[in-house]
Design an enzyme around this catalytic site. Structure first.
Site, short mmCIF file in Angstrom:
data_model
loop_
_atom_site.label_atom_id
_atom_site.label_comp_id
_atom_site.label_asym_id
_atom_site.label_seq_id
_atom_site.Cartn_x
_atom_site.Cartn_y
_atom_site.Cartn_z
N ASP A 178 0.81 -1.21 0.00
CA ASP A 178 0.00 0.00 0.00
C ASP A 178 0.85 1.27 0.00
OD1 ASP A 178 -2.44 1.49 0.34
OD2 ASP A 178 -2.01 1.65 2.48
N GLU A 424 3.86 -7.89 7.15
CA GLU A 424 2.68 -8.64 6.72
C GLU A 424 2.98 -9.78 5.74
OE1 GLU A 424 -0.64 -6.07 5.86
OE2 GLU A 424 -0.57 -5.24 7.87
C1 GCB Z 1 -1.30 -2.38 6.50
C2 GCB Z 1 0.01 -2.23 5.84
C3 GCB Z 1 0.32 -0.78 5.48
C4 GCB Z 1 -0.94 -0.11 4.93
C5 GCB Z 1 -2.02 -0.14 6.00
C6 GCB Z 1 -3.32 0.50 5.53
O1 GCB Z 1 -1.59 -3.34 7.16
O2 GCB Z 1 1.08 -2.76 6.57
O3 GCB Z 1 1.34 -0.76 4.54
O4 GCB Z 1 -0.70 1.19 4.50
O5 GCB Z 1 -2.28 -1.45 6.35
O6 GCB Z 1 -3.54 1.68 5.78
O7 GCB Z 1 -4.11 -0.20 4.88
#
Ligand code: GCB
Length: 607
Positions: A178, A424
């Site tokens: 993301d 993750e």
């Molecule tokens: C997560 C990820 C991160 C994302 C976040 C989100 O679990 O580790 O990279 O930006 O969620 O905001 O969806």
């Protein structure tokens, strides 16, 4: 396992540094012939003679600098070129070229000869160019940068093809992580010199006892010609922050133990009135006539990390981590090093009362970590593995290499308190435990002085990798992705999950991500998703859970996702990018920042 050293280029009596940052010529091959630059050997002459060039700043991501959407979304190689003058004064030196980070794959030519290539972004690489560089004349440095991600890159991605009406087939990059896959020459490019026999690496480990500390050091010397230097000697001195020599006598030898009485310890910010106290370890390699042949000055902090089943300790004091997951991300610059943003971020971290951040989801610049060392921030240092899936042996090899390069770079940093081997990863997969067992073993062969963690997203019941970690970190979005809008459920669920992780593994537990996307300026009472009120309340519901769990003794840290808003790939769940920042992308506070500030300063006052 051990790589040759890669000390940050620092000027000294024996070393010079010349920056190649600035505008470089930049060119993109035609969309229907992405390999044209390679096929036509664009490195063999000036780029501007063979194709159209624009001026591109280095360091920077190239994606957001121009107004072209095809450059922003480009997949495949782009070309950079810089002409520089080779200093005549460097005639008797060895000359090296160092890139702080190029994302993702770099191929480098000097005056038409391929001199090195490097895969994986966010990590430095260096090559000796003594025999390629013309001194007293102009040199042409050409770099091809390819941002393509596949199932065998770190991080992984996928290429898909589609048809357009006007331009025919196009390649598109997809990825599950993301954040925007910014690309380019992201960090400084430095030409630098070392003498013939030079200090190749220094490793330092510090231990703290009552009224005394010891510094164990090891120096690797590269000796070009054993006959020339009959007895290459290593001398070590230690200076305090006021530049007073604090060793009674110079230590001789490439390995040794220094004893410091009444040391000034390196403490995290807010734990001491002189947090981030740095000494300077001066290492000299002397030649046979005892003149100084090479001098390198390494900033070091004296502190000791220990951990057990419930705590991580610094200098025998348990730590409670209060901070953020971050990104290296700024408007226009993308992921390129921007010192203004680095300075502002550390200023805001201090303002809000944080003592830590995780370098989610890749190693941050050496310049940022220098500031963290100096100011006393605790760093969870993460390698570039995100959403790891399809655990192949080829991927394992590259993942290990990224960790070797990370540890080689950051092993001497007092701020680095823990290694994070992944974010993750799909740890419910059957092949994940063996993979992570090998990953963690690999880290342990390189550094046994720091605990290892990974940010896990699967549930405690599903996870298969936590058994190998020293500290369990988990990411969870109660009240956001889970039970959206139901803030009344958050506190209970967070407590339940912290307990479940501890029950399963009997290790210290950190909540490494939680948060809510928030549009600055959007207000609504009662709290409604995306409003500033909702973010503030969601964080408060977590704070309540954390306070209850802290008393159990094994819950050791809270990391809000995210410090600031950041750019992502285009999707309908993101407005201009991920908006979970407590600060906006231009680093101004949202309403929640004031709530966090109150809490973090209150926690700091308890220390
Ligand atoms: C997560 C990820 C991160 C994302 C976040 C989100 O679990 O580790 O990279 O930006 O969620 O905001 O969806």
């Amino acid at each position: 396992n051990k790589l040759t050293g890669l000390l940050y280029p620092r000027e000294s009596e024996s070393r010079e540094v010349k920056s190649l940052d600035g505008f470089w010529d930049f060119a993109v091959p035609p969309a229907d012939d992405l390999q044209k630059g390679h096929k036509d050997a664009w490195y063999s002459t000036n780029l501007s003679k063979v194709t159209k060039v624009v001026s591109m700043p280095v360091p920077s991501s190239y994606n957001d600098v121009t107004t072209s959407s095809s450059l922003r979304d480009h997949v495949g190689p782009v070309w950079y070129e810089k002409t520089f003058y080779g200093p005549v004064a460097w005639k008797s030196d060895r000359i090296f070229l160092r890139f702080g980070s190029v994302n993702y794959l770099a191929e480098v030519w000097m005056n038409g000869t391929l001199i090195t290539s490097h895969e994986v972004g966010h990590l430095p690489f260096e090559v000796e160019v003594t025999t390629f560089v013309l001194l007293g004349g102009n040199n042409r440095l050409t770099v091809a940068v390819d941002n393509t991600l596949s199932k065998l890159t770190v991080p992984q991605g996928k290429i898909v093809e589609a048809e357009t009406e006007s331009d025919g087939p196009v390649k598109m990059q997809t990825y599950t992580f993301d954040f925007f896959n910014y690309a380019g020459i992201h960090r400084p490019v430095l030409l630098h010199t070392k003498p013939k026999n030079y200090i190749q690496d220094i490793s330092v480990v510090t231990e703290v006892f009552d009224q005394v500390a010891i510094i164990k050091y090891q120096v690797d010397v590269f000796s070009l010609n054993a006959k020339e230097v009959i007895r290459p000697g290593v001398k070590v001195d230690l200076y305090d922050a006021d530049r007073n020599n604090v060793l009674e006598k110079t230590e001789i030898g490439s390995e040794g133990v220094l004893e410091i009485k009444n040391p000034k310890l390196w403490w995290p910010i807010y734990m001491d009135k002189n947090p981030g106290y740095l000494y300077t370890l001066e290492v000299c390699v002397t030649s046979v006539d005892c003149s100084k042949a090479d001098v390198y000055r390494l900033p070091i902090g004296i502190r000791q990390i220990e951990w057990n089943n419930s705590s991580v300790l610094i200098n025998k004091k348990p730590i409670y981590f209060r901070g953020f997951g971050k990104h290296e991300d700024a408007a226009l610059r993308g992921r390129g090093l921007d010192l203004v943003t680095v300075a502002r971020d550390h200023e805001l971290l201090t303002w809000v009362g944080a003592n830590t951040y995780r370098t989610s989801h890749y190693p941050y610049s050496e310049e940022a970590l220098n500031l963290a060392d100096k100011m006393g921030f605790l760093i969870i240092d993460e390698c570039p593995s995100v959403d790891t899936d399809k655990f192949s042996s080829q991927l394992l090899k590259k993942h290990k290499m990224s960790l070797s390069e990370l540890i080689r770079r950051d092993k001497n940093r007092p701020s680095v308190i823990m290694w994070s081997v992944a974010n993750e990863p799909r740890t419910l997969n059957r092949d994940s435990p063996n993979y992570f067992k090998q990953i963690v073993n690999h880290v342990k062969t390189l550094d046994i002085t720091r605990p290892v963690t990974a940010a896990i997203a699967v549930s405690p019941a599903e996870d298969r990798a936590g058994q190998y970690l020293d500290v369990i970190s988990f990411n969870r979005y109660h009240g956001w992705y889970l039970s959206t809008g139901r803030l009344d459920l958050v506190t209970h669920r967070v407590m339940e999950e912290i307990q479940a992780w501890h029950d399963k593994y009997g290790k210290p537990v950190i909540m490494a991500e939680y948060g809510a996307d928030t549009m600055p300026g959007l207000h609504e009472l009662p709290e409604y998703v995306w409003s500033e009120e909702y973010q503030a309340k969601l964080l408060s519901c977590h704070f309540k859970a954390f306070d209850k769990m802290r008393s159990k003794g094994y819950f050791i840290g809270e990391f809000i996702w995210n410090f600031a808003d950041f750019r992502t790939a285009q999707t309908y769940t993101r407005v201009g990018g991920n908006k979970k920042g407590v600060f906006t992308r231009d680093r101004q506070p949202k309403m929640a920042a004031f709530h966090v500030r109150k809490r973090y300063h209150a926690l700091a006052a308890e220390e």
